[in-house]
Design an enzyme around this catalytic site. Structure first.
Site, PDB file in Angstrom:
ATOM      1  CG  ASP A  93       7.193  10.157  17.348  1.00 40.53           C
ATOM      2  OD1 ASP A  93       7.224  10.289  18.595  1.00 40.53           O
ATOM      3  OD2 ASP A  93       7.213  11.129  16.571  1.00 40.53           O
ATOM      4  CG  HIS A 108      -3.859  12.195  15.872  1.00 32.99           C
ATOM      5  ND1 HIS A 108      -3.288  13.226  15.162  1.00 32.99           N
ATOM      6  CD2 HIS A 108      -5.121  12.615  16.195  1.00 32.99           C
ATOM      7  CE1 HIS A 108      -4.162  14.229  15.053  1.00 32.99           C
ATOM      8  NE2 HIS A 108      -5.271  13.884  15.682  1.00 32.99           N
ATOM      9  N   GLY A 175       5.316  22.691  17.007  1.00 25.88           N
ATOM     10  CA  GLY A 175       5.592  21.892  15.808  1.00 25.88           C
ATOM     11  C   GLY A 175       4.379  21.282  15.149  1.00 25.88           C
ATOM     12  CB  THR A 176       1.042  21.003  15.326  1.00 25.29           C
ATOM     13  OG1 THR A 176      -0.121  20.611  14.582  1.00 25.29           O
ATOM     14  CG2 THR A 176       0.646  22.000  16.390  1.00 25.29           C
ATOM     15  CB  SER A 177       0.834  22.484   9.821  1.00 22.52           C
ATOM     16  OG  SER A 177      -0.084  21.413   9.748  1.00 22.52           O
ATOM     17  CG  ASN A 200       5.210  25.457  13.898  1.00 20.19           C
ATOM     18  OD1 ASN A 200       5.494  24.315  14.243  1.00 20.19           O
ATOM     19  ND2 ASN A 200       4.607  25.715  12.777  1.00 20.19           N
ATOM     20  CB  ALA A 218      11.242  21.635  18.082  1.00 24.20           C
TER      21      ALA A 218
END
Ligand code: BJW
Length: 231
Positions: A93, A108, A175-177, A200, A218
Site C-alpha cells: 500500500d 515487496h 506489525g509483522t508476523s 506488535n 500500532a
C-alpha cells in the site's frame, strides 16, 4: 558527534487500523486460500485474469483508506531524527508515502505501479490492469503485471537494506508476523551493537529474537515509542 542510526521494518499490522486486511489473521486477504499458494509468478502465468482482478480491487481500495497515527508518527520521527534513518516496508500500500515518509523502501513492491515483462519499464498505475492493457513504453499487450514481489522472487533493494541493518544502532519491527523471509530474518542480520525492538499486536514467529517486545495496537504503541525516543 555520531548520531544513532535507526532502521524500521513494517508489515501489514501497521495498516490494519486504516482498514486494510492483514495476510494471516482472521479475514486474511485471500479468504480460503493461503497467500503462499497464490502470490506466485506461477499463479499469474496460470490465471493472469484472476490475479489482475485481485490486485485491481486492492488498488481501488487504496482510495478509501488513509494513513493512521502510526504512519504519521514514523514520518514525524524521520523529519525530526538527526541521524541515519531507513524505513523498510513489506506493505504494497502507499500509506507511508502519503503520511510523508521519504527515506522509504518498498521491499515487496507497490500496488500503484505496473511493470512490463517485455521491456522492464515500471509505470505509476492507479486504474485497473488487464491482459489487453498495452505497456505505455513498448506498446505490447499481455505484458504488464502488478509491480509486486511474489514468492520465489527477489525482494527489492536488498543490498541497501543489508548494509543499513549491519550498521544500525536500533532496529524496530512493527506489525509483522515474522512468517516471510528474508524480512523475518532481519532481526538476526543487525550488527552486535544494535538494540532490537518489536511492536506488535500478538507474539510473532520471531519475538524471542528481539531484545525487547511490546504488545498492542500500532496506533497506540508507535506514537508512544516515537515520543519516547524523540523526547
Ligand atoms: C497488528 C495489528 C495492529 C495485526 N497493530 N500489529 C528462508 C530464507 C529466505 C527465504 C525463504 C526461507 N524460507 C522460505 C523462503 C521463501 C519465501 C518465504 O518466506 N516463504 C515463507 C512462507 C516461509 N520468501 C520469498 O519467496 C521471498 N523471496 C525470497 O526469499 O527470495 C530469495 C532471497 C533469499 C535470500 C535473501 C534475499 C532473497 C519473497 C517474499 C514475497 C512476499 N510477498 C507477499 C505477497 C505480496 C503480494 C500481495 O500483497 O498480495 O508480501 S506475502 C505477504 O506476506 C506480503 C507481506 O508483505 C508478507 C508479510 O506479511 P506480514 O506483513 O507479516 O503480515 P501478516 O498478516 O503475516 O502479519 C500481520 C501482523 O500484524 C500479525 O503479527 C498481527 O498480530 C499484527 N497486527 N493488527 C499492530 N492493529
Amino acid at each position: 558527534m555520531v548520531r544513532p542510526s535507526i532502521v524500521i521494518l513494517t508489515g501489514a499490522g501497521i495498516s490494519a487500523e486504516s482498514g486494510l486486511s492483514t495476510f494471516r489473521g482472521n479475514g486474511g486477504l485471500w479468504e480460503d486460500r493461503r497467500v503462499e499458494e497464490v502470490a506466485t509468478p506461477e499463479a499469474f502465468a496460470a490465471d493472469p485474469d484472476s490475479v489482475h482482478r485481485f490486485y485491481n480491487l486492492r488498488r481501488a481500495q487504496l482510495r478509501d483508506v488513509k494513513p493512521n497515527a502510526a504512519h504519521h508518527a514514523l514520518a514525524e520521527l524521520e523529519r525530526a531524527w538527526k541521524g541515519p534513518f531507513l524505513l523498510i516496508t513489506q506493505n504494497v500500500d502507499d500509506l507511508h508515502d502519503r503520511a510523508g515518509s521519504q527515506r522509504l523502501l518498498h521491499m515487496h513492491g507497490e500496488l500503484r505501479k505496473a511493470r512490463c515483462l517485455r521491456c522492464g519499464a515500471i509505470h505509476p498505475w492507479d486504474g485497473a490492469l488487464d491482459q489487453a492493457t498495452p505497456c505505455p513504453s513498448c506498446h505490447q499487450r499481455s505484458s504488464l503485471r502488478p509491480h509486486i514481489v511474489w514468492f520465489g522472487e527477489m525482494p527489492l533493494d536488498m543490498e541497501r537494506i543489508e548494509l543499513a541493518l549491519y550498521l544500525c544502532d536500533l532496529f524496530v519491527s512493527i506489525g509483522t508476523s515474522g512468517n516471510v523471509y528474508p524480512a523475518a530474518g532481519f532481526v538476526q542480520q543487525v550488527g552486535a551493537q544494535a538494540h532490537t525492538l518489536e511492536l506488535n499486536l500478538d507474539a510473532s514467529q520471531t519475538t524471542s529474537l528481539f531484545h525487547e517486545s511490546r504488545r498492542g495496537k500500532a496506533t497506540d504503541l508507535v506514537p508512544a515509542w516515537v515520543q519516547e525516543i524523540s523526547g
